[in-house]
Design a protein around this motif. Sequence first.
Motif, PDB file in Angstrom:
ATOM      1  N   UNK A   1      -0.556 -10.135 -20.924  1.00 34.50           N
ATOM      2  CA  UNK A   1       0.438  -9.427 -21.715  1.00 34.50           C
ATOM      3  C   UNK A   1      -0.192  -9.047 -23.049  1.00 34.50           C
ATOM      4  N   UNK A   2      -0.888  -7.929 -23.049  1.00 35.83           N
ATOM      5  CA  UNK A   2      -1.614  -7.501 -24.230  1.00 35.83           C
ATOM      6  C   UNK A   2      -0.668  -6.915 -25.289  1.00 35.83           C
ATOM      7  N   UNK A  76       9.837 -10.733 -31.722  1.00 35.33           N
ATOM      8  CA  UNK A  76      11.228 -10.930 -31.292  1.00 35.33           C
ATOM      9  C   UNK A  76      11.345 -10.750 -29.780  1.00 35.33           C
ATOM     10  N   UNK A  77      10.538  -9.872 -29.224  1.00 39.69           N
ATOM     11  CA  UNK A  77      10.587  -9.652 -27.774  1.00 39.69           C
ATOM     12  C   UNK A  77       9.995 -10.855 -27.017  1.00 39.69           C
ATOM     13  N   UNK A  78       8.962 -11.477 -27.585  1.00 39.80           N
ATOM     14  CA  UNK A  78       8.287 -12.600 -26.913  1.00 39.80           C
ATOM     15  C   UNK A  78       8.982 -13.932 -27.144  1.00 39.80           C
ATOM     16  N   UNK A  79       9.385 -14.204 -28.365  1.00 42.33           N
ATOM     17  CA  UNK A  79      10.147 -15.416 -28.664  1.00 42.33           C
ATOM     18  C   UNK A  79       9.331 -16.657 -28.926  1.00 42.33           C
ATOM     19  N   UNK A  80       8.275 -16.867 -28.142  1.00 45.01           N
ATOM     20  CA  UNK A  80       7.431 -18.045 -28.318  1.00 45.01           C
ATOM     21  C   UNK A  80       6.125 -17.851 -27.567  1.00 45.01           C
ATOM     22  N   UNK A  81       5.121 -18.643 -27.927  1.00 44.90           N
ATOM     23  CA  UNK A  81       3.863 -18.638 -27.202  1.00 44.90           C
ATOM     24  C   UNK A  81       4.075 -19.300 -25.846  1.00 44.90           C
ATOM     25  N   UNK A  82       3.543 -18.688 -24.810  1.00 42.69           N
ATOM     26  CA  UNK A  82       3.626 -19.239 -23.458  1.00 42.69           C
ATOM     27  C   UNK A  82       2.278 -19.828 -23.077  1.00 42.69           C
ATOM     28  N   UNK A  87      -4.853 -20.419 -19.918  1.00 36.75           N
ATOM     29  CA  UNK A  87      -4.787 -19.790 -21.232  1.00 36.75           C
ATOM     30  C   UNK A  87      -3.368 -19.674 -21.732  1.00 36.75           C
ATOM     31  N   UNK A  88      -3.192 -18.856 -22.746  1.00 34.00           N
ATOM     32  CA  UNK A  88      -1.873 -18.710 -23.362  1.00 34.00           C
ATOM     33  C   UNK A  88      -1.556 -17.246 -23.586  1.00 34.00           C
ATOM     34  N   UNK A  89      -0.258 -16.967 -23.714  1.00 37.20           N
ATOM     35  CA  UNK A  89       0.229 -15.639 -24.107  1.00 37.20           C
ATOM     36  C   UNK A  89       0.851 -15.837 -25.477  1.00 37.20           C
ATOM     37  N   UNK A  90       0.148 -15.466 -26.546  1.00 38.78           N
ATOM     38  CA  UNK A  90       0.596 -15.837 -27.892  1.00 38.78           C
ATOM     39  C   UNK A  90       1.800 -15.043 -28.383  1.00 38.78           C
ATOM     40  N   UNK A  91       2.528 -15.663 -29.273  1.00 43.53           N
ATOM     41  CA  UNK A  91       3.664 -15.000 -29.918  1.00 43.53           C
ATOM     42  C   UNK A  91       3.191 -13.882 -30.837  1.00 43.53           C
ATOM     43  N   UNK A  92       2.096 -14.128 -31.539  1.00 42.85           N
ATOM     44  CA  UNK A  92       1.523 -13.148 -32.466  1.00 42.85           C
ATOM     45  C   UNK A  92       0.093 -12.822 -32.046  1.00 42.85           C
TER      46      UNK A  92
END
Length: 440
Positions: A1-2, A76-82, A87-92
Amino acid sequence: MEFSAEVRAEAEASRAAAPELDLRDIPFATLDPKGSRDLDQAFHLERRSGGYTARYAIADVPGFITPGGAVDAEARRRGQTLYAADGSIPLHPRVLSEDRASLLAEVDRPALVWTLALDEIGTVSDFRLERALIRSRAQLDYVSTQAALDRGEDGPWTLLPEVGALRIEQERLRGGASLNLPDEEVIRTEDGAYAIERRRPLPVEEWNAQLSLMTGMAAASLMLDAGVGILRTMPQPDEKSFDAFRHQTEALGRPWTSGDYGEYLRGLDRADPLTLPVLEAASMLFRGAGYVAFDGAAPSATVQAAIGAPYAHATAPLRRLVDRWSLAICLAVSRGEAAPSWARDSLAELPALMQESGQRASRLNSATINAVEAALLTPLVGSTIEATVIELRGERATIQIAEPAVTASAPVPVGANPGEVVRLRVARADISRGEVEFEI
Protein backbone atom coordinates in the motif's frame (compact mmCIF):
# COMPACT_ATOMS: atom_id res chain seq x y z
CA MET A 1 0.00 0.00 0.00
CA GLU A 2 2.25 2.73 -1.31
CA PHE A 3 1.81 6.42 -0.61
CA SER A 4 0.93 8.70 -3.50
CA ALA A 5 3.54 11.04 -4.97
CA GLU A 6 1.70 13.99 -3.43
CA VAL A 7 1.81 12.46 0.06
CA ARG A 8 5.48 11.54 -0.28
CA ALA A 9 6.43 15.01 -1.52
CA GLU A 10 4.58 16.72 1.33
CA ALA A 11 6.22 14.43 3.88
CA GLU A 12 9.68 15.10 2.43
CA ALA A 13 9.11 18.85 2.62
CA SER A 14 7.61 18.92 6.12
CA ARG A 15 9.54 20.59 8.92
CA ALA A 16 8.41 20.86 12.53
CA ALA A 17 8.40 24.28 14.16
CA ALA A 18 11.42 24.99 16.35
CA PRO A 19 10.55 24.05 19.96
CA GLU A 20 10.70 26.85 22.52
CA LEU A 21 12.34 24.62 25.14
CA ASP A 22 15.75 22.90 24.94
CA LEU A 23 15.96 19.64 26.93
CA ARG A 24 18.94 18.11 25.16
CA ASP A 25 20.80 17.97 28.47
CA ILE A 26 18.30 15.33 29.71
CA PRO A 27 19.64 11.82 28.89
CA PHE A 28 16.47 10.31 27.41
CA ALA A 29 16.42 6.73 26.15
CA THR A 30 13.98 4.72 24.05
CA LEU A 31 12.84 1.17 24.87
CA ASP A 32 11.23 -0.92 22.12
CA PRO A 33 11.45 -4.31 20.38
CA LYS A 34 14.88 -4.84 18.86
CA GLY A 35 15.32 -3.25 15.45
CA SER A 36 12.38 -0.84 15.72
CA ARG A 37 12.63 2.39 13.75
CA ASP A 38 9.28 4.04 14.50
CA LEU A 39 10.21 5.25 17.99
CA ASP A 40 7.31 7.13 19.55
CA GLN A 41 8.51 7.46 23.15
CA ALA A 42 11.67 8.22 25.11
CA PHE A 43 11.85 8.19 28.90
CA HIS A 44 13.97 9.60 31.71
CA LEU A 45 13.51 8.80 35.40
CA GLU A 46 15.20 10.43 38.35
CA ARG A 47 14.80 10.40 42.10
CA ARG A 48 13.88 13.64 43.83
CA SER A 49 13.06 14.66 47.38
CA GLY A 50 9.83 12.91 48.32
CA GLY A 51 9.55 10.81 45.18
CA TYR A 52 10.48 10.78 41.50
CA THR A 53 10.38 12.86 38.33
CA ALA A 54 9.35 10.98 35.21
CA ARG A 55 9.81 12.56 31.80
CA TYR A 56 8.12 10.96 28.84
CA ALA A 57 8.94 12.44 25.44
CA ILE A 58 6.56 11.72 22.57
CA ALA A 59 7.34 12.17 18.87
CA ASP A 60 6.03 15.59 17.79
CA VAL A 61 3.85 14.30 14.98
CA PRO A 62 1.37 17.23 15.29
CA GLY A 63 4.28 19.57 14.55
CA PHE A 64 5.12 17.82 11.27
CA ILE A 65 1.66 17.35 9.75
CA THR A 66 -0.35 20.13 8.13
CA PRO A 67 -4.05 19.80 9.04
CA GLY A 68 -6.07 19.25 5.88
CA GLY A 69 -2.95 18.40 3.87
CA ALA A 70 -2.19 15.29 1.84
CA VAL A 71 -0.37 13.46 4.68
CA ASP A 72 -3.22 14.23 7.08
CA ALA A 73 -5.86 12.95 4.65
CA GLU A 74 -3.97 9.72 3.97
CA ALA A 75 -3.37 9.13 7.69
CA ARG A 76 -7.10 9.50 8.36
CA ARG A 77 -7.75 6.89 5.67
CA ARG A 78 -5.24 4.42 7.19
CA GLY A 79 -5.92 4.98 10.89
CA GLN A 80 -2.94 3.03 12.20
CA THR A 81 0.21 1.19 11.19
CA LEU A 82 -0.51 -2.40 10.17
CA TYR A 83 2.00 -5.13 10.99
CA ALA A 84 2.44 -8.40 9.10
CA ALA A 85 5.01 -11.18 9.15
CA ASP A 86 7.04 -9.69 6.32
CA GLY A 87 6.86 -6.00 7.20
CA SER A 88 4.51 -3.16 7.99
CA ILE A 89 2.13 -0.76 6.26
CA PRO A 90 2.90 2.52 8.03
CA LEU A 91 0.43 5.19 9.04
CA HIS A 92 2.78 7.90 7.77
CA PRO A 93 5.49 7.89 5.09
CA ARG A 94 8.65 6.30 6.47
CA VAL A 95 10.61 9.52 6.03
CA LEU A 96 8.52 10.72 8.98
CA SER A 97 7.69 7.58 10.95
CA GLU A 98 11.13 5.99 10.79
CA ASP A 99 13.34 9.02 10.31
CA ARG A 100 12.55 12.69 10.75
CA ALA A 101 9.87 12.42 13.46
CA SER A 102 11.17 9.23 15.10
CA LEU A 103 13.08 9.64 18.37
CA LEU A 104 16.22 7.93 17.10
CA ALA A 105 19.34 7.91 19.22
CA GLU A 106 22.04 10.58 19.01
CA VAL A 107 20.07 13.01 16.84
CA ASP A 108 18.18 16.15 17.85
CA ARG A 109 14.43 15.73 17.65
CA PRO A 110 11.40 17.90 18.44
CA ALA A 111 9.16 16.20 20.99
CA LEU A 112 6.15 16.74 23.20
CA VAL A 113 7.52 16.14 26.69
CA TRP A 114 5.39 15.12 29.64
CA THR A 115 6.99 15.88 33.01
CA LEU A 116 5.27 14.05 35.86
CA ALA A 117 5.98 14.39 39.57
CA LEU A 118 5.44 11.19 41.55
CA ASP A 119 5.43 10.87 45.33
CA GLU A 120 7.17 8.07 47.23
CA ILE A 121 4.29 5.63 46.62
CA GLY A 122 4.00 6.36 42.89
CA THR A 123 0.99 8.71 42.91
CA VAL A 124 1.16 11.47 40.29
CA SER A 125 0.96 14.78 42.14
CA ASP A 126 1.56 17.15 39.24
CA PHE A 127 2.32 17.09 35.52
CA ARG A 128 2.81 19.33 32.51
CA LEU A 129 3.24 19.01 28.74
CA GLU A 130 5.72 21.10 26.75
CA ARG A 131 7.16 21.20 23.24
CA ALA A 132 10.93 20.73 23.45
CA LEU A 133 14.05 19.75 21.58
CA ILE A 134 15.51 16.49 22.93
CA ARG A 135 18.33 14.08 22.14
CA SER A 136 17.90 10.41 22.99
CA ARG A 137 21.18 8.91 24.20
CA ALA A 138 20.36 5.22 23.81
CA GLN A 139 18.08 2.94 21.80
CA LEU A 140 17.31 0.10 24.20
CA ASP A 141 15.51 -3.17 23.44
CA TYR A 142 13.50 -5.28 25.87
CA VAL A 143 15.62 -8.44 25.91
CA SER A 144 19.03 -6.83 26.44
CA THR A 145 17.64 -4.33 28.95
CA GLN A 146 16.03 -7.11 30.99
CA ALA A 147 19.33 -8.99 30.91
CA ALA A 148 21.19 -5.89 32.13
CA LEU A 149 18.70 -5.46 34.96
CA ASP A 150 19.04 -9.13 35.91
CA ARG A 151 22.83 -8.65 36.10
CA GLY A 152 22.36 -5.65 38.38
CA GLU A 153 23.87 -3.18 35.92
CA ASP A 154 23.09 0.53 36.08
CA GLY A 155 21.87 2.51 33.09
CA PRO A 156 18.91 4.57 31.87
CA TRP A 157 16.75 1.67 33.11
CA THR A 158 17.94 1.72 36.74
CA LEU A 159 14.77 3.22 38.26
CA LEU A 160 12.36 1.52 35.87
CA PRO A 161 11.68 -1.53 38.12
CA GLU A 162 11.16 0.72 41.14
CA VAL A 163 8.79 3.17 39.46
CA GLY A 164 7.10 0.41 37.47
CA ALA A 165 6.36 -1.62 40.60
CA LEU A 166 4.88 1.44 42.33
CA ARG A 167 2.63 2.13 39.35
CA ILE A 168 1.51 -1.53 39.25
CA GLU A 169 0.54 -1.17 42.91
CA GLN A 170 -1.36 2.01 42.08
CA GLU A 171 -3.21 0.03 39.42
CA ARG A 172 -4.16 -2.53 42.05
CA LEU A 173 -5.44 0.19 44.37
CA ARG A 174 -7.55 1.66 41.53
CA GLY A 175 -9.13 -1.73 40.88
CA GLY A 176 -7.42 -2.15 37.51
CA ALA A 177 -6.28 -5.48 36.14
CA SER A 178 -3.63 -6.25 33.53
CA LEU A 179 -3.90 -9.65 31.86
CA ASN A 180 -0.36 -9.71 30.40
CA LEU A 181 -1.26 -12.63 28.17
CA PRO A 182 1.55 -14.30 26.22
CA ASP A 183 2.25 -12.53 22.94
CA GLU A 184 1.48 -14.50 19.81
CA GLU A 185 3.61 -13.21 16.97
CA VAL A 186 4.58 -14.43 13.53
CA ILE A 187 8.37 -14.36 13.27
CA ARG A 188 10.80 -15.05 10.45
CA THR A 189 13.40 -17.67 11.27
CA GLU A 190 17.06 -17.61 10.22
CA ASP A 191 16.37 -19.94 7.29
CA GLY A 192 13.69 -17.59 5.92
CA ALA A 193 10.70 -19.63 7.06
CA TYR A 194 7.91 -18.38 9.31
CA ALA A 195 6.94 -19.56 12.77
CA ILE A 196 4.62 -18.49 15.58
CA GLU A 197 6.25 -17.44 18.81
CA ARG A 198 4.31 -17.31 22.07
CA ARG A 199 6.09 -15.65 24.95
CA ARG A 200 5.16 -13.91 28.14
CA PRO A 201 5.98 -10.19 28.36
CA LEU A 202 9.23 -9.56 30.20
CA PRO A 203 9.00 -7.61 33.48
CA VAL A 204 10.72 -4.66 31.81
CA GLU A 205 7.90 -4.53 29.23
CA GLU A 206 5.30 -4.32 32.00
CA TRP A 207 7.21 -1.57 33.80
CA ASN A 208 7.65 0.36 30.56
CA ALA A 209 3.93 -0.03 29.77
CA GLN A 210 3.13 1.57 33.12
CA LEU A 211 4.88 4.78 32.01
CA SER A 212 2.64 4.91 28.94
CA LEU A 213 -0.50 4.19 30.98
CA MET A 214 0.43 6.89 33.49
CA THR A 215 0.86 9.40 30.67
CA GLY A 216 -2.43 8.39 29.04
CA MET A 217 -4.21 8.97 32.34
CA ALA A 218 -2.65 12.44 32.60
CA ALA A 219 -3.82 13.22 29.06
CA ALA A 220 -7.36 12.11 29.90
CA SER A 221 -7.35 14.30 33.00
CA LEU A 222 -6.29 17.36 30.98
CA MET A 223 -8.95 16.83 28.33
CA LEU A 224 -11.73 16.17 30.84
CA ASP A 225 -10.85 19.34 32.74
CA ALA A 226 -10.92 21.29 29.48
CA GLY A 227 -14.20 19.74 28.35
CA VAL A 228 -12.85 18.66 24.97
CA GLY A 229 -11.00 15.57 23.80
CA ILE A 230 -11.23 11.86 23.13
CA LEU A 231 -10.97 8.98 25.61
CA ARG A 232 -10.28 5.27 25.30
CA THR A 233 -13.02 3.63 27.35
CA MET A 234 -14.11 0.13 28.29
CA PRO A 235 -17.12 -0.82 30.43
CA GLN A 236 -16.95 -2.99 33.51
CA PRO A 237 -17.93 -6.60 32.79
CA ASP A 238 -21.55 -7.36 33.63
CA GLU A 239 -22.64 -9.95 36.18
CA LYS A 240 -23.42 -12.50 33.47
CA SER A 241 -19.82 -12.31 32.25
CA PHE A 242 -18.49 -12.57 35.79
CA ASP A 243 -20.67 -15.63 36.45
CA ALA A 244 -19.44 -17.34 33.28
CA PHE A 245 -15.84 -16.61 34.24
CA ARG A 246 -16.37 -17.99 37.75
CA HIS A 247 -17.72 -21.23 36.26
CA GLN A 248 -14.68 -21.49 33.98
CA THR A 249 -12.25 -21.02 36.86
CA GLU A 250 -14.08 -23.75 38.78
CA ALA A 251 -13.87 -26.09 35.79
CA LEU A 252 -10.14 -25.39 35.57
CA GLY A 253 -9.63 -26.20 39.23
CA ARG A 254 -8.52 -22.64 40.02
CA PRO A 255 -11.76 -21.18 41.41
CA TRP A 256 -12.22 -17.46 41.91
CA THR A 257 -13.83 -17.42 45.35
CA SER A 258 -13.02 -14.03 46.88
CA GLY A 259 -11.82 -10.52 46.11
CA ASP A 260 -12.27 -8.62 42.86
CA TYR A 261 -11.26 -10.15 39.56
CA GLY A 262 -8.12 -7.99 39.31
CA GLU A 263 -6.87 -9.28 42.64
CA TYR A 264 -7.63 -12.85 41.57
CA LEU A 265 -5.76 -12.48 38.27
CA ARG A 266 -2.72 -10.90 39.92
CA GLY A 267 -2.54 -13.81 42.36
CA LEU A 268 -2.29 -16.50 39.69
CA ASP A 269 0.94 -18.48 39.57
CA ARG A 270 2.47 -17.75 36.16
CA ALA A 271 4.38 -21.05 36.34
CA ASP A 272 1.14 -23.03 36.72
CA PRO A 273 0.22 -24.68 33.37
CA LEU A 274 -3.46 -23.94 34.07
CA THR A 275 -2.85 -20.19 34.41
CA LEU A 276 -2.87 -19.69 30.64
CA PRO A 277 -6.35 -21.20 30.18
CA VAL A 278 -7.60 -19.03 33.06
CA LEU A 279 -6.13 -15.89 31.51
CA GLU A 280 -7.59 -16.81 28.11
CA ALA A 281 -10.98 -17.16 29.77
CA ALA A 282 -10.51 -13.82 31.55
CA SER A 283 -9.91 -12.10 28.21
CA MET A 284 -13.65 -12.47 27.60
CA LEU A 285 -14.17 -9.93 30.39
CA PHE A 286 -12.11 -7.29 28.58
CA ARG A 287 -14.56 -6.44 25.82
CA GLY A 288 -16.27 -3.35 24.52
CA ALA A 289 -13.26 -1.03 24.34
CA GLY A 290 -13.82 2.00 22.14
CA TYR A 291 -13.27 5.72 21.73
CA VAL A 292 -15.55 8.47 23.05
CA ALA A 293 -15.12 12.01 21.70
CA PHE A 294 -16.58 14.98 23.56
CA ASP A 295 -16.74 18.76 23.21
CA GLY A 296 -18.60 20.41 26.06
CA ALA A 297 -20.02 18.13 28.73
CA ALA A 298 -17.91 15.13 29.68
CA PRO A 299 -19.24 11.78 28.44
CA SER A 300 -21.29 9.70 30.87
CA ALA A 301 -18.78 6.84 30.69
CA THR A 302 -15.17 7.97 31.12
CA VAL A 303 -13.38 4.99 32.68
CA GLN A 304 -11.28 2.32 31.01
CA ALA A 305 -12.22 -0.59 33.28
CA ALA A 306 -9.01 -2.61 32.87
CA ILE A 307 -6.99 0.45 33.91
CA GLY A 308 -9.47 1.59 36.53
CA ALA A 309 -9.36 5.27 35.52
CA PRO A 310 -10.10 7.66 32.64
CA TYR A 311 -7.49 7.07 29.96
CA ALA A 312 -6.52 8.41 26.54
CA HIS A 313 -4.26 7.20 23.76
CA ALA A 314 -1.55 9.86 23.66
CA THR A 315 1.83 8.13 23.41
CA ALA A 316 2.04 6.51 19.94
CA PRO A 317 1.32 9.20 17.29
CA LEU A 318 3.69 7.68 14.72
CA ARG A 319 1.60 4.50 14.66
CA ARG A 320 -1.92 5.53 15.72
CA LEU A 321 -4.03 8.35 14.31
CA VAL A 322 -6.00 9.33 17.43
CA ASP A 323 -2.88 10.17 19.46
CA ARG A 324 -2.20 13.23 17.28
CA TRP A 325 -5.53 14.73 18.33
CA SER A 326 -4.96 13.94 22.01
CA LEU A 327 -1.51 15.50 21.97
CA ALA A 328 -2.54 18.64 20.08
CA ILE A 329 -5.45 19.26 22.46
CA CYS A 330 -3.36 18.52 25.58
CA LEU A 331 -0.57 20.87 24.45
CA ALA A 332 -3.05 23.69 23.91
CA VAL A 333 -4.70 23.09 27.28
CA SER A 334 -1.30 23.03 29.00
CA ARG A 335 -0.56 26.42 27.48
CA GLY A 336 -3.89 27.85 28.55
CA GLU A 337 -5.07 28.06 24.94
CA ALA A 338 -8.18 26.82 23.16
CA ALA A 339 -8.01 23.44 21.46
CA PRO A 340 -6.94 23.76 17.79
CA SER A 341 -9.91 24.25 15.51
CA TRP A 342 -8.77 21.47 13.15
CA ALA A 343 -8.79 18.98 16.03
CA ARG A 344 -12.07 20.20 17.44
CA ASP A 345 -13.85 20.18 14.09
CA SER A 346 -12.88 16.57 13.32
CA LEU A 347 -13.18 15.00 16.79
CA ALA A 348 -16.51 13.36 16.04
CA GLU A 349 -15.01 11.46 13.08
CA LEU A 350 -12.27 9.76 15.09
CA PRO A 351 -14.15 6.92 16.83
CA ALA A 352 -15.37 5.52 13.51
CA LEU A 353 -11.98 5.96 11.83
CA MET A 354 -10.23 4.12 14.64
CA GLN A 355 -12.84 1.36 14.74
CA GLU A 356 -12.44 0.74 11.01
CA SER A 357 -8.65 0.66 11.21
CA GLY A 358 -8.81 -1.60 14.26
CA GLN A 359 -10.94 -4.07 12.33
CA ARG A 360 -8.46 -4.03 9.44
CA ALA A 361 -5.57 -4.66 11.81
CA SER A 362 -7.43 -7.52 13.48
CA ARG A 363 -8.28 -9.15 10.14
CA LEU A 364 -4.69 -8.87 8.90
CA ASN A 365 -3.27 -10.27 12.13
CA SER A 366 -5.73 -13.18 12.15
CA ALA A 367 -5.16 -13.99 8.48
CA THR A 368 -1.39 -13.90 8.93
CA ILE A 369 -1.45 -16.18 11.98
CA ASN A 370 -3.98 -18.55 10.37
CA ALA A 371 -1.84 -18.95 7.25
CA VAL A 372 1.32 -19.61 9.23
CA GLU A 373 -0.48 -22.07 11.52
CA ALA A 374 -1.74 -23.97 8.47
CA ALA A 375 1.81 -24.05 7.10
CA LEU A 376 3.19 -25.35 10.39
CA LEU A 377 0.60 -28.13 10.54
CA THR A 378 0.81 -29.18 6.88
CA PRO A 379 3.58 -31.73 7.52
CA LEU A 380 1.44 -33.23 10.32
CA VAL A 381 -1.69 -33.91 8.24
CA GLY A 382 -2.78 -37.46 9.09
CA SER A 383 -0.83 -37.46 12.35
CA THR A 384 -2.19 -37.45 15.89
CA ILE A 385 -1.24 -34.57 18.17
CA GLU A 386 -1.91 -33.57 21.78
CA ALA A 387 -3.60 -30.26 22.62
CA THR A 388 -4.76 -28.49 25.75
CA VAL A 389 -8.40 -27.36 25.90
CA ILE A 390 -8.48 -23.61 26.58
CA GLU A 391 -12.19 -22.81 26.30
CA LEU A 392 -15.32 -24.76 25.41
CA ARG A 393 -17.68 -23.36 22.78
CA GLY A 394 -20.58 -25.77 22.35
CA GLU A 395 -19.33 -28.94 20.70
CA ARG A 396 -16.02 -27.29 19.79
CA ALA A 397 -13.20 -25.80 21.81
CA THR A 398 -10.31 -23.42 21.56
CA ILE A 399 -7.21 -25.61 21.83
CA GLN A 400 -3.52 -24.90 22.32
CA ILE A 401 -0.89 -27.08 20.69
CA ALA A 402 2.54 -26.75 22.28
CA GLU A 403 4.70 -27.86 19.35
CA PRO A 404 4.28 -26.34 16.87
CA ALA A 405 2.76 -23.38 18.78
CA VAL A 406 -0.75 -23.22 17.34
CA THR A 407 -4.03 -21.97 18.80
CA ALA A 408 -7.07 -23.28 16.93
CA SER A 409 -10.71 -24.35 17.07
CA ALA A 410 -11.41 -28.08 17.09
CA PRO A 411 -14.00 -30.68 18.05
CA VAL A 412 -13.19 -32.32 21.38
CA PRO A 413 -14.38 -35.52 23.07
CA VAL A 414 -17.63 -35.32 25.03
CA GLY A 415 -16.91 -34.47 28.65
CA ALA A 416 -13.58 -32.74 27.97
CA ASN A 417 -12.99 -29.79 30.30
CA PRO A 418 -10.79 -26.68 30.07
CA GLY A 419 -7.25 -27.53 31.11
CA GLU A 420 -7.43 -31.16 29.93
CA VAL A 421 -5.13 -32.58 27.28
CA VAL A 422 -6.90 -34.25 24.34
CA ARG A 423 -5.64 -36.23 21.34
CA LEU A 424 -6.68 -35.04 17.88
CA ARG A 425 -5.91 -36.01 14.31
CA VAL A 426 -4.82 -33.26 11.90
CA ALA A 427 -7.25 -33.87 9.04
CA ARG A 428 -6.52 -30.96 6.67
CA ALA A 429 -4.36 -27.85 6.39
CA ASP A 430 -4.95 -25.26 3.65
CA ILE A 431 -2.29 -22.53 3.65
CA SER A 432 -3.95 -20.35 1.00
CA ARG A 433 -7.18 -20.18 3.00
CA GLY A 434 -5.54 -20.27 6.42
CA GLU A 435 -7.73 -23.19 7.43
CA VAL A 436 -7.00 -26.23 9.59
CA GLU A 437 -9.35 -29.11 10.42
CA PHE A 438 -9.05 -31.66 13.21
CA GLU A 439 -10.84 -34.90 13.99
CA ILE A 440 -11.36 -36.59 17.35
